[in-house]
Motif scaffolding. Structure first.
Motif, PDB file in Angstrom:
ATOM      1  N   ARG A  28       0.812  -1.219   0.000  1.00 24.91           N
ATOM      2  CA  ARG A  28       0.000   0.000   0.000  1.00 24.91           C
ATOM      3  C   ARG A  28       0.849   1.275   0.000  1.00 24.91           C
ATOM      4  NH1 ARG A  28      -3.163  -2.359   4.773  1.00 24.91           N
ATOM      5  NH2 ARG A  28      -1.687  -1.019   5.834  1.00 24.91           N
ATOM      6  N   THR A  29       2.159   1.161  -0.076  1.00 24.26           N
ATOM      7  CA  THR A  29       3.041   2.312  -0.015  1.00 24.26           C
ATOM      8  C   THR A  29       3.074   3.035  -1.357  1.00 24.26           C
ATOM      9  OG1 THR A  29       4.412   1.096   1.570  1.00 24.26           O
ATOM     10  CG2 THR A  29       5.375   3.058   0.577  1.00 24.26           C
ATOM     11  N   ASP A  30       2.892   4.352  -1.339  1.00 23.70           N
ATOM     12  CA  ASP A  30       2.922   5.152  -2.565  1.00 23.70           C
ATOM     13  C   ASP A  30       4.274   5.028  -3.259  1.00 23.70           C
ATOM     14  OD1 ASP A  30       0.352   6.074  -2.187  1.00 23.70           O
ATOM     15  OD2 ASP A  30       0.990   7.936  -1.201  1.00 23.70           O
ATOM     16  N   GLY A  31       4.248   4.895  -4.565  1.00 19.86           N
ATOM     17  CA  GLY A  31       5.462   4.831  -5.359  1.00 19.86           C
ATOM     18  C   GLY A  31       6.082   3.453  -5.464  1.00 19.86           C
ATOM     19  N   LEU A  32       5.549   2.476  -4.730  1.00 20.12           N
ATOM     20  CA  LEU A  32       6.087   1.124  -4.770  1.00 20.12           C
ATOM     21  C   LEU A  32       5.699   0.449  -6.081  1.00 20.12           C
ATOM     22  CD1 LEU A  32       7.594  -0.988  -2.925  1.00 20.12           C
ATOM     23  CD2 LEU A  32       5.329  -1.905  -2.484  1.00 20.12           C
ATOM     24  N   SER A 115      10.122   9.511  -8.108  1.00 17.46           N
ATOM     25  CA  SER A 115       9.315  10.736  -8.095  1.00 17.46           C
ATOM     26  C   SER A 115       8.075  10.624  -7.206  1.00 17.46           C
ATOM     27  CB  SER A 115       8.899  11.123  -9.513  1.00 17.46           C
ATOM     28  OG  SER A 115       8.028  10.152 -10.049  1.00 17.46           O
ATOM     29  N   GLN A 116       7.653   9.401  -6.896  1.00 13.06           N
ATOM     30  CA  GLN A 116       6.434   9.211  -6.110  1.00 13.06           C
ATOM     31  C   GLN A 116       6.677   8.565  -4.746  1.00 13.06           C
ATOM     32  OE1 GLN A 116       3.760   6.915  -8.482  1.00 13.06           O
ATOM     33  NE2 GLN A 116       3.619   8.448 -10.088  1.00 13.06           N
ATOM     34  N   ALA A 117       7.865   8.004  -4.546  1.00  9.32           N
ATOM     35  CA  ALA A 117       8.129   7.230  -3.336  1.00  9.32           C
ATOM     36  C   ALA A 117       8.463   8.111  -2.145  1.00  9.32           C
ATOM     37  CB  ALA A 117       9.275   6.260  -3.592  1.00  9.32           C
ATOM     38  N   ASN A 118       8.080   7.627  -0.985  1.00 14.16           N
ATOM     39  CA  ASN A 118       8.432   8.229   0.284  1.00 14.16           C
ATOM     40  C   ASN A 118       9.264   7.162   1.010  1.00 14.16           C
ATOM     41  OD1 ASN A 118       8.536   9.038   2.969  1.00 14.16           O
ATOM     42  ND2 ASN A 118       6.455   9.878   2.934  1.00 14.16           N
ATOM     43  N   LEU A 119      10.597   7.279   0.921  1.00 10.03           N
ATOM     44  CA  LEU A 119      11.462   6.245   1.498  1.00 10.03           C
ATOM     45  C   LEU A 119      11.317   6.117   3.000  1.00 10.03           C
ATOM     46  CD1 LEU A 119      14.751   6.541  -0.578  1.00 10.03           C
ATOM     47  CD2 LEU A 119      13.029   4.744  -0.665  1.00 10.03           C
ATOM     48  N   ALA A 120      11.060   7.217   3.683  1.00 15.55           N
ATOM     49  CA  ALA A 120      10.866   7.150   5.141  1.00 15.55           C
ATOM     50  C   ALA A 120       9.640   6.295   5.476  1.00 15.55           C
ATOM     51  CB  ALA A 120      10.722   8.544   5.724  1.00 15.55           C
ATOM     52  N   PHE A 124       9.505   2.606   7.352  1.00 14.78           N
ATOM     53  CA  PHE A 124       8.616   2.389   8.497  1.00 14.78           C
ATOM     54  C   PHE A 124       7.735   1.161   8.265  1.00 14.78           C
ATOM     55  CE2 PHE A 124       4.570   3.127  10.710  1.00 14.78           C
ATOM     56  CZ  PHE A 124       5.024   3.172  12.015  1.00 14.78           C
ATOM     57  N   ARG A 125       7.178   1.037   7.087  1.00 15.30           N
ATOM     58  CA  ARG A 125       6.315  -0.123   6.797  1.00 15.30           C
ATOM     59  C   ARG A 125       7.116  -1.423   6.778  1.00 15.30           C
ATOM     60  NH1 ARG A 125       1.892   2.389   2.869  1.00 15.30           N
ATOM     61  NH2 ARG A 125       0.623   3.319   4.516  1.00 15.30           N
ATOM     62  N   LEU A 126       8.362  -1.365   6.317  1.00 11.41           N
ATOM     63  CA  LEU A 126       9.204  -2.559   6.350  1.00 11.41           C
ATOM     64  C   LEU A 126       9.473  -2.989   7.787  1.00 11.41           C
ATOM     65  CD1 LEU A 126      11.757  -1.820   3.487  1.00 11.41           C
ATOM     66  CD2 LEU A 126       9.840  -3.421   3.448  1.00 11.41           C
ATOM     67  N   LEU A 127       9.689  -2.028   8.666  1.00 11.84           N
ATOM     68  CA  LEU A 127       9.870  -2.358  10.085  1.00 11.84           C
ATOM     69  C   LEU A 127       8.611  -3.004  10.656  1.00 11.84           C
ATOM     70  CD1 LEU A 127      11.777   0.788  11.381  1.00 11.84           C
ATOM     71  CD2 LEU A 127      12.649  -1.553  11.248  1.00 11.84           C
ATOM     72  N   GLU A 128       7.451  -2.488  10.283  1.00 10.51           N
ATOM     73  CA  GLU A 128       6.186  -3.088  10.723  1.00 10.51           C
ATOM     74  C   GLU A 128       6.028  -4.493  10.156  1.00 10.51           C
ATOM     75  OE1 GLU A 128       2.432  -0.848  10.748  1.00 10.51           O
ATOM     76  OE2 GLU A 128       3.637   0.868  10.107  1.00 10.51           O
ATOM     77  N   ALA A 129       6.376  -4.676   8.890  1.00 11.89           N
ATOM     78  CA  ALA A 129       6.223  -5.976   8.228  1.00 11.89           C
ATOM     79  C   ALA A 129       7.140  -7.035   8.832  1.00 11.89           C
ATOM     80  CB  ALA A 129       6.489  -5.824   6.738  1.00 11.89           C
ATOM     81  N   GLU A 130       8.274  -6.617   9.368  1.00 14.06           N
ATOM     82  CA  GLU A 130       9.185  -7.577  10.008  1.00 14.06           C
ATOM     83  C   GLU A 130       8.497  -8.340  11.124  1.00 14.06           C
ATOM     84  OE1 GLU A 130      12.680  -5.564  11.394  1.00 14.06           O
ATOM     85  OE2 GLU A 130      13.295  -5.015   9.365  1.00 14.06           O
ATOM     86  N   ARG A 131       7.569  -7.716  11.820  1.00 17.43           N
ATOM     87  CA  ARG A 131       6.865  -8.380  12.919  1.00 17.43           C
ATOM     88  C   ARG A 131       6.110  -9.617  12.436  1.00 17.43           C
ATOM     89  NH1 ARG A 131       2.934  -4.510  15.418  1.00 17.43           N
ATOM     90  NH2 ARG A 131       2.709  -3.889  13.256  1.00 17.43           N
ATOM     91  N   TYR A 132       5.612  -9.578  11.218  1.00 13.46           N
ATOM     92  CA  TYR A 132       4.837 -10.717  10.707  1.00 13.46           C
ATOM     93  C   TYR A 132       5.722 -11.901  10.328  1.00 13.46           C
ATOM     94  CZ  TYR A 132       1.070  -7.314  10.393  1.00 13.46           C
ATOM     95  OH  TYR A 132       0.134  -6.362  10.677  1.00 13.46           O
ATOM     96  N   LEU A 133       7.008 -11.645  10.135  1.00 13.50           N
ATOM     97  CA  LEU A 133       7.905 -12.722   9.715  1.00 13.50           C
ATOM     98  C   LEU A 133       8.804 -13.204  10.833  1.00 13.50           C
ATOM     99  CD1 LEU A 133       8.903 -11.397   6.192  1.00 13.50           C
ATOM    100  CD2 LEU A 133       7.080 -12.954   6.810  1.00 13.50           C
TER     101      LEU A 133
END
Length: 134
Positions: A28-32, A115-120, A124-133
């Motif tokens: 759901r991350t913009d620019g991905l 041009s569309q991505a927000n790396l920060a 943050f979402r990658l850190l959240e996703a780590e919890r599921y793995l």
């Protein structure tokens, strides 16, 4: 050194439900453009949320980033840590590789439109996703 597994070493099995939840969260991350879980030892994608040309580009980026990570580990002093994250820029796109702290053999790889991505936000979402793995 961690993260320098020889080709053919299989990462620990991941929960399919956890992987699905992680993919949904990050997608759901913009620019991905493409996202997946990668075997850090050889650069092979284990699962992905991309199709067609984006999946092919993600696979090439994953292999290149994993090779760069291994080269960094080989060139570094034996007691230095392997980088947790690598980012490369390829014209209008960026590819990000982030290792999973729970295992030394798997990580996330993402391909984004600069041009569309927000790396920060992506980090943050990658850190959240780590919890599921974990």
């Amino acid at each position: 050194a961690p993260g320098t597994e020889p080709r053919g070493v299989e990462p620990a099995p991941l929960s399919s439900q956890g992987v699905q939840r992680a993919l949904q969260l990050v997608s759901r991350t913009d620019g991905l453009l493409a996202f997946g879980v990668v075997n850090l030892g050889c650069g092979d994608l284990l699962c992905t949320d991309a199709v067609g040309e984006a999946r092919d580009e993600l696979a090439r980026s994953a292999a290149a980033l994993c090779a760069a990570r291994q080269a960094h580990a080989a060139a570094s002093p034996p007691d230095s840590p392997t980088p947790d994250e690598l980012l490369i820029t390829m014209g209008p796109r960026q590819a990000l590789l982030r290792s999973l702290p729970a295992t030394s053999s798997t990580g996330f790889v993402a391909l984004v439109d600069r041009s569309q991505a927000n790396l920060a936000l992506l980090r943050f979402r990658l850190l959240e996703a780590e919890r599921y793995l974990a």
